[in-house]
Design a protein around this motif. Structure first.
Motif, PDB file in Angstrom:
ATOM      1  N   ALA A   1     -45.507  -2.677  32.407  1.00  0.00           N
ATOM      2  CA  ALA A   1     -45.575  -2.917  30.969  1.00  0.00           C
ATOM      3  C   ALA A   1     -45.458  -4.407  30.663  1.00  0.00           C
ATOM      4  O   ALA A   1     -46.152  -4.941  29.793  1.00  0.00           O
ATOM      5  CB  ALA A   1     -44.473  -2.147  30.245  1.00  0.00           C
ATOM      6  N   GLY A   2     -44.584  -5.088  31.402  1.00  0.00           N
ATOM      7  CA  GLY A   2     -44.433  -6.523  31.205  1.00  0.00           C
ATOM      8  C   GLY A   2     -45.698  -7.283  31.561  1.00  0.00           C
ATOM      9  O   GLY A   2     -46.087  -8.235  30.866  1.00  0.00           O
ATOM     10  N   LYS A   3     -46.359  -6.850  32.625  1.00  0.00           N
ATOM     11  CA  LYS A   3     -47.601  -7.515  33.045  1.00  0.00           C
ATOM     12  C   LYS A   3     -48.688  -7.323  31.995  1.00  0.00           C
ATOM     13  O   LYS A   3     -49.416  -8.267  31.649  1.00  0.00           O
ATOM     14  CB  LYS A   3     -48.066  -6.972  34.394  1.00  0.00           C
ATOM     15  N   VAL A   4     -48.802  -6.106  31.469  1.00  0.00           N
ATOM     16  CA  VAL A   4     -49.799  -5.830  30.428  1.00  0.00           C
ATOM     17  C   VAL A   4     -49.482  -6.625  29.164  1.00  0.00           C
ATOM     18  O   VAL A   4     -50.375  -7.214  28.541  1.00  0.00           O
ATOM     19  CB  VAL A   4     -49.846  -4.320  30.122  1.00  0.00           C
ATOM     20  N   ALA A   5     -48.208  -6.658  28.797  1.00  0.00           N
ATOM     21  CA  ALA A   5     -47.811  -7.392  27.592  1.00  0.00           C
ATOM     22  C   ALA A   5     -48.110  -8.880  27.734  1.00  0.00           C
ATOM     23  O   ALA A   5     -48.615  -9.514  26.793  1.00  0.00           O
ATOM     24  CB  ALA A   5     -46.323  -7.172  27.313  1.00  0.00           C
TER      25      ALA A   5
END
Length: 430
Positions: free
Chosen positions: A6-10
């Motif tokens: 999720a952090g990478k996508v964000a």
């Protein structure tokens, strides 16, 4: 893995989307700052300005639902790029209005050009982030709005003061031209920066793509009460009720945002000083909305996290209407802005928990369209009351009443909204 993914996508999507929304909001509300000298130059009364500023939302509403349905069909990459390029060109053309009718026409065209941008991004985020993370994600994205005003207001004051008379153009004309240019460039960049769906994300590994696709499918299955039927979504009472809530929030956002420069300037501040004073409420809002949305995600509670700041914003505007001094007025307006901007991201978790598929595209756009009527009503109401009374306090009190009613309506809608269920006489087709 889930949190890291999720952090990478964000990190990949949110900075670019925030930058786009930063300039979208700046192009939408710079009319409030331009009005400090534009109204005199082209002969606009307070009523004519308020009416014209609000006309943006009539064009916006007219194309809202079709725009979101087109985005779902052709993809966010192409459609967001189209929106940004056209709104940049129309926004720049505002520099050449010569009277109230040309001002009205450009504002309607700007609304048509930008229609679908915000609900399109809200829909787009539902493709990438599950519901339990969405308040924080939407809150981070929407932080672009107070940041846009906090940075844009001082910048607008400097542009209007420093560029006035250059090449025979007034400062307000330079304001429109210079602030439209980044949107044009970002529109072109969107073709390369955005990815339509997780399945097409070449910047994720094969394992990451598979994990994200599976997670989003599971998020959809875990909310069986959601409706995917477009027609049913467009007439569901709670969807229409949420549209009325957003009407109240939009009334507050744009009544304050489009008139705040004139409220502050009336205390005797210069153009440059007005810009820096205006930044104060938005800096407070940017900090507060992040903390509030994180709290909502941590507790999982949405309804009260929307209602409490909305009602609080209304009470703060009532206080601003009675403050009487510049310091107390700015403090009260800062609290009002904090309440409005804290409520907005959490509000948008409610409709996205109810809808999926084409119903999400159409339902989110419908709520935004109904709410955007408040973007017309708020500035217009402020202008009419200002002309009728010669004062801002009665106008602020009227907007306060709308916000308090909107907050009460959130509580009245019932717990099934925040749980992600919507009454339906028939199950959705498979």
């Amino acid at each position: 893995m889930a949190d890291a993914l999720a952090g990478k996508v964000a990190r990949r999507l949110l900075p670019f989307l925030m930058l786009c929304y930063f300039f979208a909001y700046l192009d939408r509300v710079n009319v409030g700052f331009a009005a400090l000298t534009m109204n005199r130059d082209i002969g606009l009364s307070a009523s004519a300005y308020g009416f014209g500023a609000g006309l943006f939302f009539l064009g916006y509403v007219a194309f809202e639902v079709p725009s979101n349905l087109i985005l779902e069909r052709v993809g966010a990459r192409l459609w967001i790029a189209r929106i940004m390029v056209t709104w940049a060109l129309v926004s720049a053309s505002t520099a050449f209005v010569v009277g109230e009718w040309s001002f009205y026409a450009v504002r309607i065209l700007l609304g048509l050009a930008e229609a679908g941008f915000f609900p399109g991004i809200i829909l787009y985020l539902t493709y990438w982030f599950p519901a339990r993370q969405r308040a924080g994600i939407v809150g981070t994205f929407m932080m672009a709005v107070p940041l846009s005003a906090a940075i844009g207001a001082p910048l607008s004051g400097l542009v209007m003061s420093g560029a006035d008379g250059a090449l025979g153009l007034a400062g307000w004309q330079w304001l429109y031209l210079l602030e439209a240019a980044p949107s044009l460039l970002l529109g072109v960049a969107a073709l390369f920066a955005l990815t339509d769906r997780p399945e097409a994300a070449s910047w994720l590994s094969e394992t990451e793509r598979a994990t994200l696709v599976a997670r989003m499918a599971e998020d959809h299955r875990s909310r069986p009460g959601r409706t995917a039927h477009l027609g049913r979504a467009l007439v569901a009472p709670r969807i229409l009720g949420l549209g009325l809530v957003y009407f109240g929030l939009s009334t507050g956002v744009y009544a304050v945002g489009l008139w705040l420069p004139q409220i502050v300037s009336a205390f005797g501040f210069s153009l440059v000083a007005t810009g820096f004073v205006i930044a104060i409420p938005y800096i407070v809002s940017a900090l507060g909305m992040v903390a509030w949305t994180r709290r909502s995600d941590r507790t999982g509670e949405r309804r009260r996290h929307t209602a409490i700041p909305t009602i609080g914003a209304g009470l703060a505007l009532l206080a601003a209407s009675q403050a009487g001094t510049p310091l107390l007025t700015i403090v009260a307006l800062s609290l009002a802005a904090l309440g409005i901007f804290a409520a907005l991201p959490t509000f948008w978790t409610l409709p996205t928990s109810l809808l999926s598929g084409s119903a999400a595209a159409g339902g989110i756009a419908l709520i935004n369209a109904l709410g955007s009527i408040g973007g017309f009503a708020g500035p217009a109401m402020m202008g009419w009351i200002r002309d009728a009374t010669g004062r801002f306090d009665h106008a602020l009190a009227a907007v306060a009443a709308v916000l308090i009613l909107a907050g009460c309506l959130v509580l009245r809608l019932g717990r099934d909204v925040e749980r992600g269920t919507v009454p339906s006489p028939h199950p959705d087709p498979a």
